[in-house]
Design a protein around this motif. Structure first.
Motif, PDB file in Angstrom:
ATOM      1  N   LEU A   1       0.807  -1.214   0.000  1.00 34.82           N
ATOM      2  CA  LEU A   1       0.000   0.000   0.000  1.00 34.82           C
ATOM      3  C   LEU A   1       0.843   1.268   0.000  1.00 34.82           C
ATOM      4  CD1 LEU A   1      -2.656  -1.039   2.681  1.00 34.82           C
ATOM      5  CD2 LEU A   1      -2.792  -1.311   0.197  1.00 34.82           C
ATOM      6  N   MET A   2       2.035   1.186   0.596  1.00 34.96           N
ATOM      7  CA  MET A   2       2.888   2.367   0.716  1.00 34.96           C
ATOM      8  C   MET A   2       4.341   1.926   0.763  1.00 34.96           C
ATOM      9  SD  MET A   2       2.757   5.401   3.610  1.00 34.96           S
ATOM     10  CE  MET A   2       1.310   6.181   2.867  1.00 34.96           C
ATOM     11  N   PHE A   3       5.209   2.678   0.067  1.00 35.77           N
ATOM     12  CA  PHE A   3       6.642   2.414   0.082  1.00 35.77           C
ATOM     13  C   PHE A   3       7.351   3.438   0.969  1.00 35.77           C
ATOM     14  CE2 PHE A   3       6.026   0.794  -4.477  1.00 35.77           C
ATOM     15  CZ  PHE A   3       5.921  -0.528  -4.072  1.00 35.77           C
ATOM     16  N   GLY A   4       8.412   2.978   1.629  1.00 40.08           N
ATOM     17  CA  GLY A   4       9.326   3.861   2.339  1.00 40.08           C
ATOM     18  C   GLY A   4      10.674   3.851   1.640  1.00 40.08           C
ATOM     19  N   PHE A   5      11.357   4.991   1.624  1.00 39.66           N
ATOM     20  CA  PHE A   5      12.615   5.119   0.897  1.00 39.66           C
ATOM     21  C   PHE A   5      13.728   5.517   1.863  1.00 39.66           C
ATOM     22  CE2 PHE A   5       9.126   5.868  -1.957  1.00 39.66           C
ATOM     23  CZ  PHE A   5       9.466   5.151  -3.094  1.00 39.66           C
ATOM     24  N   ASP A   6      14.892   4.885   1.685  1.00 40.07           N
ATOM     25  CA  ASP A   6      16.033   5.134   2.555  1.00 40.07           C
ATOM     26  C   ASP A   6      17.300   5.254   1.723  1.00 40.07           C
ATOM     27  OD1 ASP A   6      14.765   4.668   5.324  1.00 40.07           O
ATOM     28  OD2 ASP A   6      14.226   2.838   4.241  1.00 40.07           O
ATOM     29  N   PRO A   7      18.237   6.125   2.119  1.00 41.01           N
ATOM     30  CA  PRO A   7      19.496   6.243   1.378  1.00 41.01           C
ATOM     31  C   PRO A   7      20.259   4.923   1.273  1.00 41.01           C
ATOM     32  CG  PRO A   7      19.236   8.099   2.874  1.00 41.01           C
ATOM     33  CD  PRO A   7      18.129   7.134   3.194  1.00 41.01           C
ATOM     34  N   ALA A   8      20.108   4.040   2.254  1.00 37.79           N
ATOM     35  CA  ALA A   8      20.830   2.768   2.226  1.00 37.79           C
ATOM     36  C   ALA A   8      20.510   1.950   0.983  1.00 37.79           C
ATOM     37  CB  ALA A   8      20.499   1.957   3.473  1.00 37.79           C
TER      38      ALA A   8
ATOM     39  N   SER B   1      -4.735  -8.509   8.036  1.00 41.23           N
ATOM     40  CA  SER B   1      -3.862  -7.760   8.933  1.00 41.23           C
ATOM     41  C   SER B   1      -2.857  -6.941   8.133  1.00 41.23           C
ATOM     42  CB  SER B   1      -3.132  -8.712   9.884  1.00 41.23           C
ATOM     43  OG  SER B   1      -2.289  -9.609   9.179  1.00 41.23           O
ATOM     44  N   MET B   2      -2.201  -5.990   8.807  1.00 39.52           N
ATOM     45  CA  MET B   2      -1.219  -5.115   8.179  1.00 39.52           C
ATOM     46  C   MET B   2       0.178  -5.504   8.649  1.00 39.52           C
ATOM     47  SD  MET B   2      -2.719  -2.870   6.182  1.00 39.52           S
ATOM     48  CE  MET B   2      -1.507  -1.551   6.099  1.00 39.52           C
ATOM     49  N   VAL B   3       1.138  -5.448   7.718  1.00 42.85           N
ATOM     50  CA  VAL B   3       2.516  -5.817   8.032  1.00 42.85           C
ATOM     51  C   VAL B   3       3.471  -4.842   7.346  1.00 42.85           C
ATOM     52  CG1 VAL B   3       2.100  -8.277   8.421  1.00 42.85           C
ATOM     53  CG2 VAL B   3       2.526  -7.451   6.094  1.00 42.85           C
ATOM     54  N   ARG B   4       4.704  -4.822   7.866  1.00 33.35           N
ATOM     55  CA  ARG B   4       5.782  -4.042   7.262  1.00 33.35           C
ATOM     56  C   ARG B   4       6.939  -4.975   6.970  1.00 33.35           C
ATOM     57  NH1 ARG B   4       7.817  -0.890  11.519  1.00 33.35           N
ATOM     58  NH2 ARG B   4       9.655  -2.200  11.681  1.00 33.35           N
ATOM     59  N   GLY B   5       7.596  -4.769   5.824  1.00 28.13           N
ATOM     60  CA  GLY B   5       8.730  -5.619   5.490  1.00 28.13           C
ATOM     61  C   GLY B   5       9.432  -5.118   4.245  1.00 28.13           C
TER      62      GLY B   5
ATOM     63  N   GLY C   1       9.171   3.316  12.262  1.00 27.87           N
ATOM     64  CA  GLY C   1       9.871   2.419  11.363  1.00 27.87           C
ATOM     65  C   GLY C   1      11.344   2.271  11.690  1.00 27.87           C
ATOM     66  N   ALA C   2      12.077   1.707  10.744  1.00 24.12           N
ATOM     67  CA  ALA C   2      13.480   1.370  10.960  1.00 24.12           C
ATOM     68  C   ALA C   2      14.345   2.592  11.236  1.00 24.12           C
ATOM     69  CB  ALA C   2      14.013   0.605   9.762  1.00 24.12           C
ATOM     70  N   ALA C   3      14.006   3.738  10.637  1.00 21.08           N
ATOM     71  CA  ALA C   3      14.824   4.938  10.840  1.00 21.08           C
ATOM     72  C   ALA C   3      14.825   5.360  12.311  1.00 21.08           C
ATOM     73  CB  ALA C   3      14.316   6.073   9.961  1.00 21.08           C
ATOM     74  N   SER C   4      13.658   5.386  12.930  1.00 23.79           N
ATOM     75  CA  SER C   4      13.581   5.780  14.340  1.00 23.79           C
ATOM     76  C   SER C   4      14.227   4.748  15.243  1.00 23.79           C
ATOM     77  CB  SER C   4      12.121   5.988  14.738  1.00 23.79           C
ATOM     78  OG  SER C   4      11.551   7.055  14.019  1.00 23.79           O
TER      79      SER C   4
ATOM     80  N   ALA D   1      15.136  11.421   8.382  1.00 20.90           N
ATOM     81  CA  ALA D   1      14.287  10.543   9.194  1.00 20.90           C
ATOM     82  C   ALA D   1      15.023  10.002  10.412  1.00 20.90           C
ATOM     83  CB  ALA D   1      13.772   9.395   8.325  1.00 20.90           C
ATOM     84  N   VAL D   2      16.295   9.632  10.249  1.00 20.95           N
ATOM     85  CA  VAL D   2      17.082   9.141  11.381  1.00 20.95           C
ATOM     86  C   VAL D   2      17.548  10.297  12.245  1.00 20.95           C
ATOM     87  CG1 VAL D   2      19.153   7.877  12.066  1.00 20.95           C
ATOM     88  CG2 VAL D   2      17.830   7.092  10.103  1.00 20.95           C
TER      89      VAL D   2
END
Length: 343
Positions: free
Chosen positions: A47-54, A95-99, A134-137, A164-165
């Motif tokens: 449903l939604m993407f997150g973007f990270d410099p890594a 259910s909702m998941v993140r991965g 998320g992972a950044a926090s 974000a971090v």
């Protein structure tokens, strides 16, 4: 194929040579994965993407903590998704998941345990699951407390502080009773650091002499430097590190698109004379800390003690351009993209 049977994907078309570009990616329509799942597997609809410099580092054919993305492979990236079929009671249908489901509409997950797969509670929205919770926090939390050994009274410096971090790292340091300095690019982002995130001072690397400003703001040196940038910014932090100071290496965004290699640090002798330490870390090595980190983050966010921004773009077709926003400084907070329907 009917639209409901198509799995839209963005593939890595070639390895970026220096600055990543839209041409490094290719749009592809694949069949939707079958729902006849093996035991433990789930089928998700992103449903939604997150973007990270890594993610930029994963595109290089080089050893890292995760294998490189292969050419013509779906680009690896985080997503918030709904489970639409399940053979795993821990993740029921609906259910909702993140991965790390990748840049595609559908994915089969939970193979071999998939340690990055996380349930999203009902009171957390997708943008929160990929953003502030998320992972950044979590990375900011672990980097500050576990790696950096944050203490009240420390003079703390955070680079990439409006990201974000970095923005969460600044606020965690403030909550712990530290004096906090942040480095960011542009007057607006520096204003955020002080007015919204509670930094004691902000340095604009685009128009200020970072080393000179650090000398004025931290005459006794920096006790803890949380670095997301590398290069000359890392050199500046080393130049002003206090005796027995700690440097936490979280990222090096200044060199991610540099084929020549980032400059510095060229002043490592100061680490010796100051008896300082410098340590890199990856969140994957600290997953046992996630429950405690999430509990604290939820309390701080819901209590209004931590503030955050999200930059939400729209449309599956805009995925590559949205990723590139990370490297131009265009993003205004955690970069996300909401996947709309067919375009």
């Amino acid at each position: 194929m009917p639209a409901e049977t198509v799995n839209r994907q963005w593939l890595l078309a070639r390895r970026p040579n220096g600055q990543v570009s839209v041409e490094d990616f290719a749009r592809h329509d694949a069949p939707m994965p079958r729902a006849d799942l093996a035991a433990g597997e789930i089928l998700v609809r992103n449903l939604m993407f997150g973007f990270d410099p890594a993610q930029r580092g994963w595109m290089d054919d080089a050893p890292s903590y995760l294998p490189p993305i292969m050419i013509d492979e779906v680009v690896r990236g985080s997503a918030a998704a709904r489970v639409i079929a399940s053979a795993n009671p821990a993740y029921p249908e609906g259910s909702m998941v993140r991965g790390l489901f990748g840049w595609q509409d559908y994915a089969v997950a939970a193979r071999a345990g998939d340690p990055d797969l996380v349930s999203i509670p009902e009171d957390i929205a997708p943008e929160e699951a990929l953003g502030i919770f998320g992972a950044a926090s979590l990375t900011a939390y672990v980097g500050m407390f576990d790696v950096g050994r944050l203490r009240a009274g420390d003079c703390v410096l955070v680079s990439g502080a409006a990201g974000a971090v970095g923005s969460v790292a600044i606020q965690i340091a403030r909550l712990a009773g530290a004096r906090v300095l942040g480095i960011a690019g542009g007057a607006e982002k520096c204003r955020w650091l002080v007015e919204d995130y509670g930094a004691d001072a902000a340095i604009d690397y685009r128009c200020e002499d970072v080393r000179a400003r650090l000398g004025a703001l931290a005459p006794d040196g920096i006790d803890l430097f949380f670095d997301n940038v590398g290069g000359t910014i890392l050199e500046g932090g080393i130049a002003h590190i206090a005796r027995f100071g700690r440097i936490v290496l979280c990222g090096a965004i200044s060199g991610y698109n540099d084929v020549r290699g980032a400059v510095g640090p060229r002043n490592l002798m100061r680490m010796i004379s100051q008896r300082a330490e410098m340590c890199g870390f990856i969140l994957l090595d600290h997953l046992d800390r996630v429950p405690a980190a999430m509990a604290d983050l939820r309390q701080w966010v819901r209590g209004g003690q931590i503030h955050y921004r999200t930059d939400i773009q729209h449309g599956f077709g805009a995925v590559p351009q949205t990723f590139l926003r990370l490297f131009s400084g265009s993003n205004q907070g955690k970069q996300l993209l909401r996947i709309d329907g067919t375009e």
